[in-house]
Design a protein around this motif. Structure first.
Motif, PDB file in Angstrom:
ATOM      1  N   SER A  64       0.811  -1.222   0.000  1.00 55.45           N
ATOM      2  CA  SER A  64       0.000   0.000   0.000  1.00 55.45           C
ATOM      3  C   SER A  64       0.840   1.266   0.000  1.00 55.45           C
ATOM      4  CB  SER A  64      -0.921   0.007   1.220  1.00 55.45           C
ATOM      5  OG  SER A  64      -1.858  -1.050   1.146  1.00 55.45           O
ATOM      6  N   LEU A  68       0.885   3.745  -3.279  1.00 56.06           N
ATOM      7  CA  LEU A  68       0.353   5.090  -3.058  1.00 56.06           C
ATOM      8  C   LEU A  68       1.331   6.153  -3.553  1.00 56.06           C
ATOM      9  CD1 LEU A  68      -1.708   7.048  -1.849  1.00 56.06           C
ATOM     10  CD2 LEU A  68      -0.610   6.724   0.384  1.00 56.06           C
ATOM     11  N   TYR A 103      -7.688   1.557  -5.176  1.00 58.73           N
ATOM     12  CA  TYR A 103      -6.766   1.612  -4.045  1.00 58.73           C
ATOM     13  C   TYR A 103      -7.511   1.926  -2.747  1.00 58.73           C
ATOM     14  CZ  TYR A 103      -3.047   3.179  -0.969  1.00 58.73           C
ATOM     15  OH  TYR A 103      -2.209   3.331   0.106  1.00 58.73           O
ATOM     16  N   LEU A 104      -8.409   2.906  -2.772  1.00 62.21           N
ATOM     17  CA  LEU A 104      -9.131   3.317  -1.568  1.00 62.21           C
ATOM     18  C   LEU A 104     -10.065   2.229  -1.054  1.00 62.21           C
ATOM     19  CD1 LEU A 104      -9.973   7.022  -2.463  1.00 62.21           C
ATOM     20  CD2 LEU A 104      -8.239   6.184  -0.869  1.00 62.21           C
ATOM     21  N   PHE A 107      -6.802  -0.756   0.347  1.00 65.18           N
ATOM     22  CA  PHE A 107      -5.496  -0.437   0.938  1.00 65.18           C
ATOM     23  C   PHE A 107      -5.338  -1.103   2.308  1.00 65.18           C
ATOM     24  CE2 PHE A 107      -8.311   2.893   2.536  1.00 65.18           C
ATOM     25  CZ  PHE A 107      -7.976   2.959   3.882  1.00 65.18           C
ATOM     26  N   VAL A 112      -0.984   2.443   5.829  1.00 62.43           N
ATOM     27  CA  VAL A 112      -1.375   3.819   5.503  1.00 62.43           C
ATOM     28  C   VAL A 112      -1.128   4.769   6.671  1.00 62.43           C
ATOM     29  CG1 VAL A 112      -3.478   5.215   5.202  1.00 62.43           C
ATOM     30  CG2 VAL A 112      -2.986   3.373   3.621  1.00 62.43           C
ATOM     31  N   TRP A 119      -2.051   9.688   1.793  1.00 59.34           N
ATOM     32  CA  TRP A 119      -3.389   9.078   1.773  1.00 59.34           C
ATOM     33  C   TRP A 119      -4.470  10.150   1.784  1.00 59.34           C
ATOM     34  CZ3 TRP A 119      -7.473   9.125   5.311  1.00 59.34           C
ATOM     35  CH2 TRP A 119      -8.474   8.171   5.105  1.00 59.34           C
ATOM     36  N   ARG A 120      -4.306  11.153   2.645  1.00 62.79           N
ATOM     37  CA  ARG A 120      -5.305  12.226   2.709  1.00 62.79           C
ATOM     38  C   ARG A 120      -5.319  13.043   1.423  1.00 62.79           C
ATOM     39  NH1 ARG A 120      -4.387  17.248   4.083  1.00 62.79           N
ATOM     40  NH2 ARG A 120      -2.457  16.733   5.194  1.00 62.79           N
ATOM     41  N   ALA A 146     -13.313   4.371   2.645  1.00 61.01           N
ATOM     42  CA  ALA A 146     -11.931   4.569   3.071  1.00 61.01           C
ATOM     43  C   ALA A 146     -11.854   4.923   4.556  1.00 61.01           C
ATOM     44  CB  ALA A 146     -11.281   5.661   2.229  1.00 61.01           C
ATOM     45  N   LEU A 150      -9.914   2.610   7.307  1.00 61.93           N
ATOM     46  CA  LEU A 150      -8.802   3.118   8.109  1.00 61.93           C
ATOM     47  C   LEU A 150      -9.106   3.017   9.593  1.00 61.93           C
ATOM     48  CD1 LEU A 150      -6.065   4.701   8.257  1.00 61.93           C
ATOM     49  CD2 LEU A 150      -7.481   6.779   8.336  1.00 61.93           C
TER      50      LEU A 150
END
Length: 499
Positions: A64, A68, A103-104, A107, A112, A119-120, A146, A150
């Motif tokens: 990840s 990213l 990806y979102l 991940f 992350v 990521w943000r 997402a 997380l």
């Protein structure tokens, strides 16, 4: 390509969480992120930035961090090459958009934590691209997923919280925000030195609360202020209002109103209070009390700033429909400027509903003509209500009643309220069938009792014969058998002893 091969080798040799100690895994992930940032800052990866197949060599669910950084590199390069803020490939359904969305969705949430800034930034890019293409719903779904991936608890307030509710309001996708709105917020991002988990510095460790890794240094949230917090609860309240979840709306709006402030009252709190008044009328038929935590001075200031709303509420509570309509007409410009016109007209309909609910406690049925007649005892409450308004309330489920035509009132329908005290009444056919069944059971029961009486010798004939043959002793005989002592004499002796 040697650098890419090195990255592939580094990803393959990077141990997975759980195979080594948290301290070693933490250090390896930090070193990996540091190296990637150096490569990007030194432009050492620019020669592969155009290679679309590069990302295919990494698994976004396992690599990840690497994926990213390379995805960000390609997005940056595309923007510079095309000189466009949002090239077609970045817009919804474009190549890089699709890769970002994928990806979102998959991940690795632990990895992350070490690349929170990147990521943000990807989250914000997806949101901006969707808004630029007028497709906020696509971004709302990705952001919600997402966030929950997380941090399933969503217990730490972040800038992503605010992005989500803004997207859901713009897309009118109100239910999309509920999985996050329904989770209570307990923390805001803080410095690690103030964290209750400051003695544990490994971001990869398992913690009871996400405040251990969602903090001011990990970059998973942008810098927040009190206005962001207030806006989140105002927008959350508006989402619940759209869903007609009035209790939840009052709770969210009340939070936005009662939050302590050092300076002057925020206009966000003022807007929340205006809606708070209207929602109280819609749901409860009255102005609801503010949370106990609201400072007295804040309440006084708010009331001075929303006088038209309080006048409207007063007319509503007094049951004065004529005055209520006058207040609505007099302040149309205010409702429009505040974007509350729709809510205000819902309040007018709610006035009809709450007034009819009061009448329901007095009468079981009456004609619509009686409601609006000049000499009607209900004129103060129901003057001006039309049959179509009543029908709309019934069809919407706001009024438990029926409308029917009657020969005695050919020009007006009859409004019949449904009795709440008899919720378990059967239909006539069901009641008749039930009575027949109970009757057969009783017949069988009596038959069984008759047979039992005969077997036990308790038939009517047996009892009559026994009574006729019974020889009862005379009073004298009873006295002699008891040795001359009767029950009366025993009673007298007892009384004598007591004296």
């Amino acid at each position: 390509m040697s650098i890419v091969n090195d990255l592939i080798a580094a990803s393959e040799t990077l141990p997975r969480s759980g195979r080594i100690s948290d301290e070693r895994y933490d250090q390896k992930l930090k070193d990996h992120v540091t190296r990637l940032r150096q490569l990007l800052s030194n432009n050492e990866l620019n020669h592969v930035a155009h290679d679309e197949s590069l990302l295919d060599q990494f698994d976004p669910s396992k690599d990840s961090i690497t994926y990213l950084f390379l995805l960000q590199l390609q997005i940056h390069n595309l923007r510079e090459t095309t000189s466009e803020t949002f090239p077609a490939a970045l817009l919804p359904l474009g190549k890089l958009w699709s890769r970002s969305a994928h990806y979102l969705e998959i991940f690795n949430p632990v990895q992350v934590r070490y690349a929170g800034h990147e990521w943000r930034q990807l989250i914000e890019l997806v949101v901006q691209a969707a808004q630029a293409d007028s497709k906020p719903l696509l971004a709302a779904r990705l952001v919600k997923g997402a966030m929950l991936r997380l941090d399933p608890s969503c217990a730490v307030f972040t800038s992503t919280h605010l992005l989500l509710v803004q997207l859901c309001l713009a897309a009118k996708a109100y239910t999309c925000a509920l999985p996050v709105l329904e989770k209570p917020i307990y923390h805001i991002p803080i410095l690690p030195s103030r964290s209750p988990f400051r003695s544990l510095q490994s971001l990869c460790a398992e913690y009871e609360s996400s405040v251990a890794f969602v903090n001011d240094t990990t970059g998973l949230s942008s810098t927040l202020n009190s206005q962001d917090y207030l806006q989140y609860f105002l927008y959350g309240g508006m989402i619940y209002m759209a869903l007609k979840k009035w209790d939840e709306a009052l709770n969210y709006l009340g939070t936005a109103i009662s939050m302590p402030t050092k300076g002057p009252i925020s206009m966000v709190a003022v807007e929340a209070y205006k809606k708070f008044i209207l929602v109280g009328l819609l749901d409860k038929g009255k102005t609801c009390s503010l949370p106990n935590s609201t400072a007295t001075q804040v309440v006084k200031t708010l009331q001075s700033l929303v006088k038209p709303y309080l006048d409207l509420a007063k007319a509503f509570e007094q049951g004065d429909r004529i005055r209520l309509e006058a207040e609505i007409d007099a302040a149309q410009g205010i409702w429009s400027a505040d974007k509350n016109t729709g809510l205000v007209f819902q309040v007018l309909n709610a006035f009809c509903k709450h007034s009819l609910v009061k009448i329901k406690k007095v009468v079981a049925s009456l004609s619509v003509a009686e409601l609006t007649a000049p000499i009607s005892p209900f004129q103060g409450n129901l003057s001006g209500i039309t049959e179509s308004q009543i029908a709309s309330l019934i069809m919407a489920g706001d009024l438990d009643a029926t409308l029917a035509h009657s020969q005695l009132h050919s020009s007006s329908s009859i409004l019949r309220f449904k009795a709440e005290s008899l919720p378990l009444l059967f239909h006539e056919n069901e009641a008749h069938a039930d009575l027949q069944t109970q009757g057969k059971l009783m017949e069988g029961l009596f038959g069984s009792m008759e047979q039992a009486n005969h077997r036990l010798g308790l038939s009517d004939e047996f009892i009559d014969n026994t009574v006729n043959r019974q020889q009862w002793p005379s009073a004298g005989g009873m006295k002699s058998e008891m040795g001359g002592a009767t029950g009366l004499e025993m009673e007298e002796d007892i009384m004598g002893d007591l004296s």
